[in-house]
Design an enzyme around this catalytic site. Structure first.
Site, PDB file in Angstrom:
ATOM      1  N   ASP A  33      23.566   7.396  20.730  1.00 44.42           N
ATOM      2  CA  ASP A  33      23.988   7.069  19.354  1.00 44.42           C
ATOM      3  C   ASP A  33      22.859   6.434  18.537  1.00 44.42           C
ATOM      4  O   ASP A  33      23.060   6.004  17.410  1.00 44.42           O
ATOM      5  CB  ASP A  33      25.203   6.121  19.378  1.00 44.42           C
ATOM      6  CG  ASP A  33      24.891   4.798  20.071  1.00 44.42           C
ATOM      7  OD1 ASP A  33      23.740   4.624  20.554  1.00 44.42           O
ATOM      8  OD2 ASP A  33      25.784   3.932  20.126  1.00 44.42           O
ATOM      9  N   GLU A  35      21.078   3.655  19.327  1.00 44.56           N
ATOM     10  CA  GLU A  35      20.802   2.230  19.590  1.00 44.56           C
ATOM     11  C   GLU A  35      19.731   2.090  20.668  1.00 44.56           C
ATOM     12  O   GLU A  35      19.534   2.986  21.480  1.00 44.56           O
ATOM     13  CB  GLU A  35      22.102   1.521  19.998  1.00 44.56           C
ATOM     14  CG  GLU A  35      23.066   1.439  18.837  1.00 44.56           C
ATOM     15  CD  GLU A  35      24.364   0.741  19.183  1.00 44.56           C
ATOM     16  OE1 GLU A  35      24.495   0.194  20.292  1.00 44.56           O
ATOM     17  OE2 GLU A  35      25.261   0.749  18.321  1.00 44.56           O
ATOM     18  N   ARG A  91       3.522  -7.019   2.741  1.00 46.25           N
ATOM     19  CA  ARG A  91       3.116  -6.947   1.327  1.00 46.25           C
ATOM     20  C   ARG A  91       4.085  -7.656   0.390  1.00 46.25           C
ATOM     21  O   ARG A  91       3.797  -7.826  -0.777  1.00 46.25           O
ATOM     22  CB  ARG A  91       2.971  -5.487   0.894  1.00 46.25           C
ATOM     23  CG  ARG A  91       1.896  -4.778   1.683  1.00 46.25           C
ATOM     24  CD  ARG A  91       1.668  -3.413   1.123  1.00 46.25           C
ATOM     25  NE  ARG A  91       1.021  -2.576   2.102  1.00 46.25           N
ATOM     26  CZ  ARG A  91       0.194  -1.602   1.802  1.00 46.25           C
ATOM     27  NH1 ARG A  91      -0.069  -1.326   0.552  1.00 46.25           N
ATOM     28  NH2 ARG A  91      -0.342  -0.876   2.735  1.00 46.25           N
ATOM     29  N   GLN A  92       5.276  -7.994   0.889  1.00 46.61           N
ATOM     30  CA  GLN A  92       6.227  -8.686  -0.001  1.00 46.61           C
ATOM     31  C   GLN A  92       6.398 -10.111   0.502  1.00 46.61           C
ATOM     32  O   GLN A  92       7.327 -10.427   1.248  1.00 46.61           O
ATOM     33  CB  GLN A  92       7.563  -7.930  -0.025  1.00 46.61           C
ATOM     34  CG  GLN A  92       8.609  -8.576  -0.915  1.00 46.61           C
ATOM     35  CD  GLN A  92       8.897  -7.825  -2.198  1.00 46.61           C
ATOM     36  OE1 GLN A  92       8.837  -6.602  -2.224  1.00 46.61           O
ATOM     37  NE2 GLN A  92       9.231  -8.534  -3.255  1.00 46.61           N
ATOM     38  N   ASP A 163     -12.869  -0.867  -4.337  1.00 44.61           N
ATOM     39  CA  ASP A 163     -12.512  -1.651  -5.522  1.00 44.61           C
ATOM     40  C   ASP A 163     -12.977  -3.085  -5.300  1.00 44.61           C
ATOM     41  O   ASP A 163     -13.416  -3.435  -4.195  1.00 44.61           O
ATOM     42  CB  ASP A 163     -11.003  -1.591  -5.828  1.00 44.61           C
ATOM     43  CG  ASP A 163     -10.162  -1.907  -4.596  1.00 44.61           C
ATOM     44  OD1 ASP A 163     -10.567  -2.792  -3.812  1.00 44.61           O
ATOM     45  OD2 ASP A 163      -9.118  -1.264  -4.406  1.00 44.61           O
ATOM     46  N   LYS A 186     -14.695   0.609 -12.573  1.00 44.78           N
ATOM     47  CA  LYS A 186     -14.333   1.509 -13.674  1.00 44.78           C
ATOM     48  C   LYS A 186     -14.941   0.997 -14.964  1.00 44.78           C
ATOM     49  O   LYS A 186     -14.869  -0.190 -15.265  1.00 44.78           O
ATOM     50  CB  LYS A 186     -12.808   1.507 -13.866  1.00 44.78           C
ATOM     51  CG  LYS A 186     -12.074   2.397 -12.912  1.00 44.78           C
ATOM     52  CD  LYS A 186     -10.600   2.399 -13.273  1.00 44.78           C
ATOM     53  CE  LYS A 186      -9.823   3.107 -12.186  1.00 44.78           C
ATOM     54  NZ  LYS A 186      -8.406   2.848 -12.244  1.00 44.78           N
ATOM     55  N   SER A 216      -3.516   3.660   3.432  1.00 43.64           N
ATOM     56  CA  SER A 216      -2.095   4.002   3.517  1.00 43.64           C
ATOM     57  C   SER A 216      -1.911   5.471   3.118  1.00 43.64           C
ATOM     58  O   SER A 216      -2.027   6.369   3.943  1.00 43.64           O
ATOM     59  CB  SER A 216      -1.310   3.045   2.635  1.00 43.64           C
ATOM     60  OG  SER A 216       0.059   3.295   2.751  1.00 43.64           O
ATOM     61  N   THR A 217      -1.714   5.739   1.837  1.00 48.31           N
ATOM     62  CA  THR A 217      -1.590   7.143   1.407  1.00 48.31           C
ATOM     63  C   THR A 217      -2.956   7.832   1.374  1.00 48.31           C
ATOM     64  O   THR A 217      -3.046   9.046   1.315  1.00 48.31           O
ATOM     65  CB  THR A 217      -1.005   7.233  -0.014  1.00 48.31           C
ATOM     66  OG1 THR A 217      -1.923   6.592  -0.919  1.00 48.31           O
ATOM     67  CG2 THR A 217       0.355   6.564  -0.106  1.00 48.31           C
ATOM     68  N   GLY A 218      -4.012   7.035   1.344  1.00 44.52           N
ATOM     69  CA  GLY A 218      -5.368   7.581   1.265  1.00 44.52           C
ATOM     70  C   GLY A 218      -5.867   7.725  -0.169  1.00 44.52           C
ATOM     71  O   GLY A 218      -7.040   8.034  -0.390  1.00 44.52           O
TER      72      GLY A 218
HETATM   73  C1  R5P Z   1      -4.871  -2.634  -1.445  1.00 44.13           C
HETATM   74  O1  R5P Z   1      -4.696  -3.764  -1.820  1.00 44.13           O
HETATM   75  C2  R5P Z   1      -5.409  -2.338  -0.099  1.00 44.13           C
HETATM   76  O2  R5P Z   1      -6.549  -3.079   0.169  1.00 44.13           O
HETATM   77  C3  R5P Z   1      -5.697  -0.854   0.070  1.00 44.13           C
HETATM   78  O3  R5P Z   1      -6.709  -0.500  -0.856  1.00 44.13           O
HETATM   79  C4  R5P Z   1      -4.480  -0.034  -0.169  1.00 44.13           C
HETATM   80  O4  R5P Z   1      -3.432  -0.470   0.643  1.00 44.13           O
HETATM   81  C5  R5P Z   1      -4.768   1.419   0.117  1.00 44.13           C
HETATM   82  O5  R5P Z   1      -3.629   2.165  -0.178  1.00 44.13           O
HETATM   83  P1  R5P Z   1      -3.704   3.727  -0.345  1.00 44.13           P
HETATM   84  O6  R5P Z   1      -4.356   4.289   0.891  1.00 44.13           O
HETATM   85  O7  R5P Z   1      -2.260   4.143  -0.473  1.00 44.13           O
HETATM   86  O8  R5P Z   1      -4.485   4.025  -1.572  1.00 44.13           O
END
Ligand code: R5P
Length: 287
Positions: A33, A35, A91-92, A163, A186, A216-218
């Site tokens: 199920d 669990e 993150r939260q 960044d 930028k 994360s997503t890249g």
């Molecule tokens: C942001 O504060 C982190 O340092 C990473 O730059 C961020 O988590 C990367 O996320 P993603 O791969 O989704 O752009």
């Protein structure tokens, strides 16, 4: 006694080896199920080190961790060090909009209530996360391990933060290796045009290593990789501490022109080539 949760078994084995400690058998199953069932095998000591990253599937990994901790506590294990190499829900840590759950706080409270005596994590997204705990909590830095790896594989690279937020990581590597570092910035050229490029360095013909804490997503790295290639970098290598790598993030990074991706094993992935086991083991040895 070292216990590796299902998210961190290989890392747990490496840490056990570094510490010359027993790796405890852990049986984990899913009932029909859905669990979870867990059983800690072997002889139970009075102290334990539990290793479990809480990345995807976060809820499952967390629940497994709570079950392990509560079980150890009920078996009268007095000292339970909890190593969470990648701290999910980190993150939260505050309420941004009314009514939101402060997830990191909830997780911290549940870890303590489950029996953790001490928490150890690596490159927490926010340093302040340690303050959510009423038990000793530590945030180790894996950037020197990445620096060591870069030092062995590359000759005078430029270390680039995607960044300004990641500039501290690039600076640290630059300081350890004595090489140049920079970050992408930028500049608004006109109301319609924004140019992103390395703030101070000319990277034409140079090998560039991008560094961030998390991929994360890249999206952040894909953008950085494209910009460095466009500005003439001879080789672009991407590095990070936590390879979260959602869905096809790795594919997108290679498609952006990156020559290689390197990360630590705080999370299991195809690019987790640098082990944080010595970092964790050294910390535990110091007691
Ligand atoms: C942001 O504060 C982190 O340092 C990473 O730059 C961020 O988590 C990367 O996320 P993603 O791969 O989704 O752009």
């Amino acid at each position: 006694m070292i216990i590796g949760g299902s998210a961190s078994q290989k890392l747990a084995a490496l840490i056990a080896k570094e510490l010359d400690e027993t790796l405890c058998p852990l049986e984990t199953r899913k009932f029909p199920d859905g669990e979870r069932y867990i059983r800690i095998g072997g002889n139970i000591d009075s102290n334990a080190v539990v290793i479990q990253s809480t990345g995807y599937p976060q809820d499952q990994n967390l629940l497994e961790l709570f079950l392990i901790l509560k079980t150890l506590k009920s078996l009268e294990v007095e000292d339970i060090k909890v190593i969470i190499p990648y701290f999910g829900y980190g993150r939260q840590e505050k309420r941004f909009k009314s009514g939101e759950a402060i997830s990191a706080q909830v997780i911290a409270e549940l870890l303590e209530a489950s029996g953790a005596s001490e928490i150890l994590s690596i490159n927490l997204h926010e340093d302040g996360l340690c303050d959510l705990f009423n038990i000793p909590s530590y945030n180790l830095n894996a950037i020197p391990l990445i620096a060591e790896y870069i030092g062995e594989k590359f000759n005078d690279p430029v270390i680039v933060a995607p960044d300004k937020g990641a500039l501290g990581f690039a600076r640290k590597i630059g300081e350890i290796l004595g090489c140049d570092c920079d970050h992408l910035e930028k500049t608004r050229l006109s109301p319609e045009n924004v140019e992103t490029k390395p703030k101070n360095m000319d990277i034409e013909g140079r090998e560039a290593v991008i560094i961030d804490d998390i991929i994360s997503t890249g999206g952040t790295i894909v953008n950085a990789s494209r910009i460095l290639s466009k500005h003439g970098s001879s080789k672009v290598v991407v590095s990070c501490v936590h390879p979260v790598l959602v869905e096809d993030a790795l594919l997108k990074i290679f498609a952006s022109g990156a020559d290689d991706v390197i990360a630590t094993d705080t999370l299991k992935s195809d690019v987790s080539t640098i082990s944080v086991a010595p970092l964790i083991a050294d910390f535990i040895k110091k007691g």
